[in-house]
Design a protein around this motif. Structure first.
Motif, PDB file in Angstrom:
ATOM      1  N   TYR A   2       0.832  -1.206   0.000  1.00 58.45           N
ATOM      2  CA  TYR A   2       0.000   0.000   0.000  1.00 58.45           C
ATOM      3  C   TYR A   2       0.865   1.254   0.000  1.00 58.45           C
ATOM      4  CZ  TYR A   2      -2.924   3.780   1.648  1.00 58.45           C
ATOM      5  OH  TYR A   2      -3.547   4.986   1.767  1.00 58.45           O
ATOM      6  N   VAL A   3       1.920   1.259   0.812  1.00 58.43           N
ATOM      7  CA  VAL A   3       2.797   2.434   0.891  1.00 58.43           C
ATOM      8  C   VAL A   3       3.395   2.745  -0.474  1.00 58.43           C
ATOM      9  CG1 VAL A   3       4.952   3.304   1.869  1.00 58.43           C
ATOM     10  CG2 VAL A   3       3.323   2.124   3.328  1.00 58.43           C
ATOM     11  N   ILE A   4       3.830   1.702  -1.179  1.00 56.07           N
ATOM     12  CA  ILE A   4       4.456   1.907  -2.496  1.00 56.07           C
ATOM     13  C   ILE A   4       3.439   2.431  -3.507  1.00 56.07           C
ATOM     14  CG2 ILE A   4       5.540   0.716  -4.433  1.00 56.07           C
ATOM     15  CD1 ILE A   4       6.886  -1.127  -2.397  1.00 56.07           C
ATOM     16  N   LEU A   5       2.262   1.792  -3.563  1.00 56.28           N
ATOM     17  CA  LEU A   5       1.259   2.195  -4.541  1.00 56.28           C
ATOM     18  C   LEU A   5       0.698   3.580  -4.222  1.00 56.28           C
ATOM     19  CD1 LEU A   5      -0.617  -1.188  -5.039  1.00 56.28           C
ATOM     20  CD2 LEU A   5       0.992  -0.080  -6.594  1.00 56.28           C
ATOM     21  N   TYR A   6       0.516   3.853  -2.934  1.00 56.83           N
ATOM     22  CA  TYR A   6       0.042   5.178  -2.532  1.00 56.83           C
ATOM     23  C   TYR A   6       1.071   6.248  -2.906  1.00 56.83           C
ATOM     24  CZ  TYR A   6      -1.279   9.033   0.549  1.00 56.83           C
ATOM     25  OH  TYR A   6      -1.605  10.259   1.055  1.00 56.83           O
ATOM     26  N   GLY A   7       2.345   5.932  -2.685  1.00 55.67           N
ATOM     27  CA  GLY A   7       3.396   6.878  -3.043  1.00 55.67           C
ATOM     28  C   GLY A   7       3.483   7.119  -4.537  1.00 55.67           C
ATOM     29  N   LEU A   8       3.315   6.058  -5.353  1.00 55.22           N
ATOM     30  CA  LEU A   8       3.374   6.206  -6.811  1.00 55.22           C
ATOM     31  C   LEU A   8       2.179   7.002  -7.333  1.00 55.22           C
ATOM     32  CD1 LEU A   8       4.636   2.669  -7.896  1.00 55.22           C
ATOM     33  CD2 LEU A   8       5.924   4.808  -7.831  1.00 55.22           C
ATOM     34  N   ALA A   9       0.979   6.770  -6.743  1.00 54.44           N
ATOM     35  CA  ALA A   9      -0.185   7.552  -7.153  1.00 54.44           C
ATOM     36  C   ALA A   9       0.014   9.030  -6.815  1.00 54.44           C
ATOM     37  CB  ALA A   9      -1.442   7.012  -6.473  1.00 54.44           C
ATOM     38  N   MET A 166      -2.805   4.791   6.419  1.00 53.49           N
ATOM     39  CA  MET A 166      -1.474   4.224   6.597  1.00 53.49           C
ATOM     40  C   MET A 166      -1.107   4.150   8.073  1.00 53.49           C
ATOM     41  SD  MET A 166       2.126   5.755   5.185  1.00 53.49           S
ATOM     42  CE  MET A 166       1.365   6.146   3.624  1.00 53.49           C
ATOM     43  N   ASP A 167      -1.404   5.192   8.810  1.00 52.38           N
ATOM     44  CA  ASP A 167      -1.058   5.232  10.235  1.00 52.38           C
ATOM     45  C   ASP A 167      -1.917   4.248  11.033  1.00 52.38           C
ATOM     46  OD1 ASP A 167       0.454   6.418  12.414  1.00 52.38           O
ATOM     47  OD2 ASP A 167      -1.441   7.312  13.033  1.00 52.38           O
ATOM     48  N   ASP A 168      -3.208   4.110  10.677  1.00 54.89           N
ATOM     49  CA  ASP A 168      -4.103   3.219  11.406  1.00 54.89           C
ATOM     50  C   ASP A 168      -3.764   1.752  11.192  1.00 54.89           C
ATOM     51  OD1 ASP A 168      -5.423   5.370  12.391  1.00 54.89           O
ATOM     52  OD2 ASP A 168      -7.116   5.252  11.010  1.00 54.89           O
ATOM     53  N   ASN A 169      -3.225   1.412  10.028  1.00 50.48           N
ATOM     54  CA  ASN A 169      -2.998   0.015   9.683  1.00 50.48           C
ATOM     55  C   ASN A 169      -1.564  -0.434   9.911  1.00 50.48           C
ATOM     56  OD1 ASN A 169      -5.553  -1.265   8.285  1.00 50.48           O
ATOM     57  ND2 ASN A 169      -5.456   0.857   7.608  1.00 50.48           N
ATOM     58  N   GLY A 170      -0.806   0.323  10.656  1.00 44.70           N
ATOM     59  CA  GLY A 170       0.549  -0.079  11.001  1.00 44.70           C
ATOM     60  C   GLY A 170       0.858   0.304  12.430  1.00 44.70           C
ATOM     61  N   THR A 171       1.876  -0.294  12.997  1.00 44.76           N
ATOM     62  CA  THR A 171       2.267   0.071  14.356  1.00 44.76           C
ATOM     63  C   THR A 171       2.932   1.439  14.351  1.00 44.76           C
ATOM     64  OG1 THR A 171       4.415  -1.011  14.099  1.00 44.76           O
ATOM     65  CG2 THR A 171       2.604  -2.342  14.983  1.00 44.76           C
ATOM     66  N   LYS A 172       2.873   2.115  15.464  1.00 43.72           N
ATOM     67  CA  LYS A 172       3.421   3.461  15.540  1.00 43.72           C
ATOM     68  C   LYS A 172       4.926   3.485  15.306  1.00 43.72           C
ATOM     69  CE  LYS A 172      -0.158   5.447  18.518  1.00 43.72           C
ATOM     70  NZ  LYS A 172      -0.439   6.177  19.767  1.00 43.72           N
ATOM     71  N   SER A 173       5.593   2.389  15.649  1.00 49.43           N
ATOM     72  CA  SER A 173       7.040   2.358  15.457  1.00 49.43           C
ATOM     73  C   SER A 173       7.408   2.321  13.980  1.00 49.43           C
ATOM     74  CB  SER A 173       7.635   1.134  16.169  1.00 49.43           C
ATOM     75  OG  SER A 173       7.095  -0.067  15.628  1.00 49.43           O
ATOM     76  N   THR A 175       5.488   3.789  11.543  1.00 48.92           N
ATOM     77  CA  THR A 175       4.914   4.933  10.832  1.00 48.92           C
ATOM     78  C   THR A 175       5.984   5.852  10.240  1.00 48.92           C
ATOM     79  OG1 THR A 175       2.913   4.867  12.176  1.00 48.92           O
ATOM     80  CG2 THR A 175       3.404   6.926  11.044  1.00 48.92           C
ATOM     81  N   PRO A 176       7.065   6.214  10.961  1.00 50.65           N
ATOM     82  CA  PRO A 176       8.066   7.100  10.352  1.00 50.65           C
ATOM     83  C   PRO A 176       8.660   6.536   9.065  1.00 50.65           C
ATOM     84  CG  PRO A 176       8.409   6.959  12.719  1.00 50.65           C
ATOM     85  CD  PRO A 176       7.382   5.923  12.373  1.00 50.65           C
ATOM     86  N   ALA A 177       8.982   5.215   9.067  1.00 56.00           N
ATOM     87  CA  ALA A 177       9.555   4.614   7.870  1.00 56.00           C
ATOM     88  C   ALA A 177       8.554   4.617   6.722  1.00 56.00           C
ATOM     89  CB  ALA A 177      10.013   3.184   8.174  1.00 56.00           C
ATOM     90  N   MET A 178       7.264   4.323   7.029  1.00 58.75           N
ATOM     91  CA  MET A 178       6.245   4.308   5.980  1.00 58.75           C
ATOM     92  C   MET A 178       6.010   5.707   5.423  1.00 58.75           C
ATOM     93  SD  MET A 178       3.405   1.507   7.217  1.00 58.75           S
ATOM     94  CE  MET A 178       2.927   2.431   8.688  1.00 58.75           C
TER      95      MET A 178
END
Length: 619
Positions: A2-9, A166-173, A175-178
């Motif tokens: 999701y992070v990759i596709l969201y970033g490309l869009a 993105m923030d809701d579907n990942g751990t807070k640790s 989130t910065p990398a995503m």
């Protein structure tokens, strides 16, 4: 994924806005648009973002975010396709323009009568009047504004819900990398968009014709319309993948089931979203000092730095006499590469060392003050040769040697004297004849204004060559580029820290709305007024306007020294104030928690037991 596709869009979206900024000076010249008006046009997408971001973010926040984003991404990206096609259609409706055609070899061969009239107009020793008739010039401006307006509709929900999902579907640790990865991919868009702009502007506006001037000539018009067709084609395939994601990812579903299980035990009913609840949320956010100060600091930074995001190519062209293609390439490919590096480096540092909220706020303040110092360096990096060009107005205005020719509406057609002084036109140099030398260059003779105060009487020195005098500002341009790249690196390093503070200083149930509200306020107070204000400021230092019968048209020449001081010092003032607000964020963020504690194996087994128990109850 999701992070990759969201970033490309997001990359595709960013390409279109970057390409518009890359070609804005060419649009000004082609359709005779003042900088203040082009600033108004450029904020059209921010106006629609402001009107939709908070409202859509609030009511869609509890819905199916990927589906909403898919719908709005399709609509948003399709409106961007319309934005591209609507903008490019201006070229097919109005053509290259007579000013551009007159500067091609084919023009004189095809229409000798018009070519002769153009010769007389440059020397303009005729009766007064004869102003330039520009029919329907307001129509292109409306086209451009409407195109920008509709392009911001999908952008609002795309960014607001996308980050929250993105923030809701990942751990807070994580989130910065995503955030860093998606931002890095999105930042490739401006680099590609500016590079495409540089490539298209190297071609003449009518590629089938052969121009008589070089790319460094201020009258050069590049093929601005060509890139919009390319962008429209690639934007069509950008939104489909977002439909493929579920409402929530498995890990997020497990956490939600745990929360619902606890709510059932405590008999907490689910709240419905109403307008009254939205207003209570606004009041609750207004009392959140960290949120308010962090948002205000961001707005002041955006207000000051917006001038460089939009007008940097124009600044390079006017201050350092570089071509539109060179200015665009420097702004996009080179400088944005440092921005991307800053995002990646900051994401790695935050993920590895997990700094506190106070450390992040302190870094944001440091970045603001370093940015102010860099902008003050811009003031010192001037080009003497470029600054000297503003003397041509005093040399050509009110001189008796050119008083008899009526040049109020003469086309901007600069000529260069033997003393390396540029005049607005052969008319302003007092020239009376036009010939060609053995090399095929256009030579104007009988120029009575040549020399100091027009006192030289030697006919051999009273001539001028077509075009501006050569000015070497390349070393100053490189120095400016070096400082700009450093500021891009520093500024990008604070993107993740600023966003993390914004995400963590608000309750989870208010997260989506707070992001939307922040986007709306930033548009209202920063993104919308800043380009208009700085466009007005730039216009105030114009020396030569491309006059028409109905308006001033576009500006051909600026008082570069005064403009350099006014633009940079004004921008630095806003960013300086934002640095003090970040100090306030540092003060109030002492109890703010950015990262979750590491989950122990014992806690993990308990969570699994709760999940199985919840699923059994559900079955």
């Amino acid at each position: 994924m999701y992070v990759i596709l969201y970033g490309l869009a997001g990359c595709v979206m960013a390409m279109t806005f970057a390409y518009f900024n890359a070609t804005i000076t060419t649009l000004e010249k082609r359709y005779k648009i003042p900088t203040k008006t082009s600033g108004i046009i450029s904020v059209g997408n921010d106006i629609s973002t402001m009107l939709t971001a908070a409202l859509l973010g609030y009511y869609a926040g509890n819905g199916h975010r990927p589906r909403w984003m898919g719908i709005v991404s399709h609509l948003g990206l399709l409106t961007i396709v319309a934005f591209c096609l609507l903008t490019s259609s201006l070229h097919f409706l109005y053509g290259a323009g007579e000013d551009a055609l007159k500067l091609t070899r084919e023009f004189g061969q095809v229409n000798e009568t018009l070519a002769r009239q153009e010769k007389d107009q440059k020397l303009c020793q005729s009766s007064p009047g004869g102003c330039v008739q520009e029919v329907g010039q307001w129509v292109p401006q409306v086209f451009l504004f409407v195109a920008q307006l509709i392009s911001g509709v999908g952008q609002a929900l795309f960014y607001t819900l996308g980050i929250a999902y993105m923030d809701d579907n990942g751990t807070k640790s994580k989130t910065p990398a995503m955030l860093s990865l998606s931002t890095f991919l999105r930042m490739l868009g401006p680099a590609i968009g500016y590079s495409l702009g540089a490539l298209c502007l190297r071609l003449y506006i009518e590629p089938t014709l052969k121009p008589l001037i070089g790319r460094e000539d201020p009258r050069w018009l590049g093929a601005w319309w060509l890139g919009w067709l390319v962008l429209a084609a690639i934007t069509l395939i950008a939104a489909i993948c977002l439909f493929m994601f579920p409402k929530e990812l498995p890990s997020s579903r497990r956490r939600r089931l745990q929360v619902r299980h606890m709510e059932r035990k405590m008999s907490l009913p689910l709240k419905e979203r109403t307008f009254g609840d939205m207003m209570r949320t606004v009041r609750r956010l207004a009392r959140n000092r960290v949120y308010v100060y962090n948002t205000a600091a961001s707005i002041l930074y955006f207000f000051g730095y917006m001038a460089y995001w939009i007008f940097t190519p124009k600044y390079i062209e006017t201050q350092y006499r570089q071509s539109a293609a060179t200015a665009t390439m420097a702004t996009g490919t080179v400088a944005l590469g440092f921005s991307a590096a800053g995002v990646l480096i900051s994401g790695y540092v935050i993920s590895k060392y997990k700094p506190s909220a106070r450390s992040m706020a302190c870094w944001n303040a440091i970045v603001d003050f370093v940015t102010v110092a860099g902008i003050l360096c811009y003031v010192a990096i001037g080009c003497e040769g470029s600054d000297r060009l503003n003397s041509l107005t005093t040399l050509s205005a009110g001189n008796s040697c050119s008083a008899d020719c009526h040049c109020d509406y003469v086309h901007y057609a600069p000529v260069c004297s033997p003393e390396n002084i540029t005049f607005i036109s052969a008319c302003h140099a007092g020239c009376s004849e036009r010939t060609k030398d053995a090399l095929g260059r256009t030579i104007y003779t009988g120029c009575q204004c040549m020399g100091s105060s027009g006192l030289i009487s030697d006919p051999e020195t009273q001539f001028a060559v077509d075009g501006t005098c050569p000015v070497d500002c390349f070393n100053e341009f490189l120095a400016f580029l070096g400082v700009m790249c450093f500021l891009k690196l520093m500024g990008a390093s604070s993107k993740s820290t600023n966003l993390l503070i914004a995400l963590r200083c608000i309750p989870p149930e208010d997260k989506t709305f707070a992001l939307g509200l922040g986007s709306m306020v930033a548009s209202l107070l920063g993104f919308i007024p800043s380009p208009i204000f700085f466009g007005w400021l730039i216009d105030n230092y114009c020396l030569v306007w491309g006059k028409t019968c109905s308006s001033k048209g576009n500006c051909w020449l600026y008082d570069t020294a005064s403009l350099r001081y006014a633009l940079n010092l004004t921008a630095a003032s806003f960013i300086f104030l934002g640095g003090f607000l970040n100090i306030s964020v540092w003060y109030y963020a002492k109890n703010l928690k950015i990262f979750d504690e590491e989950e122990s194996p014992k806690d993990s087994s308990k969570n699994k037991e709760v999940e199985m128990e919840t699923l059994d109850c559900k079955s």
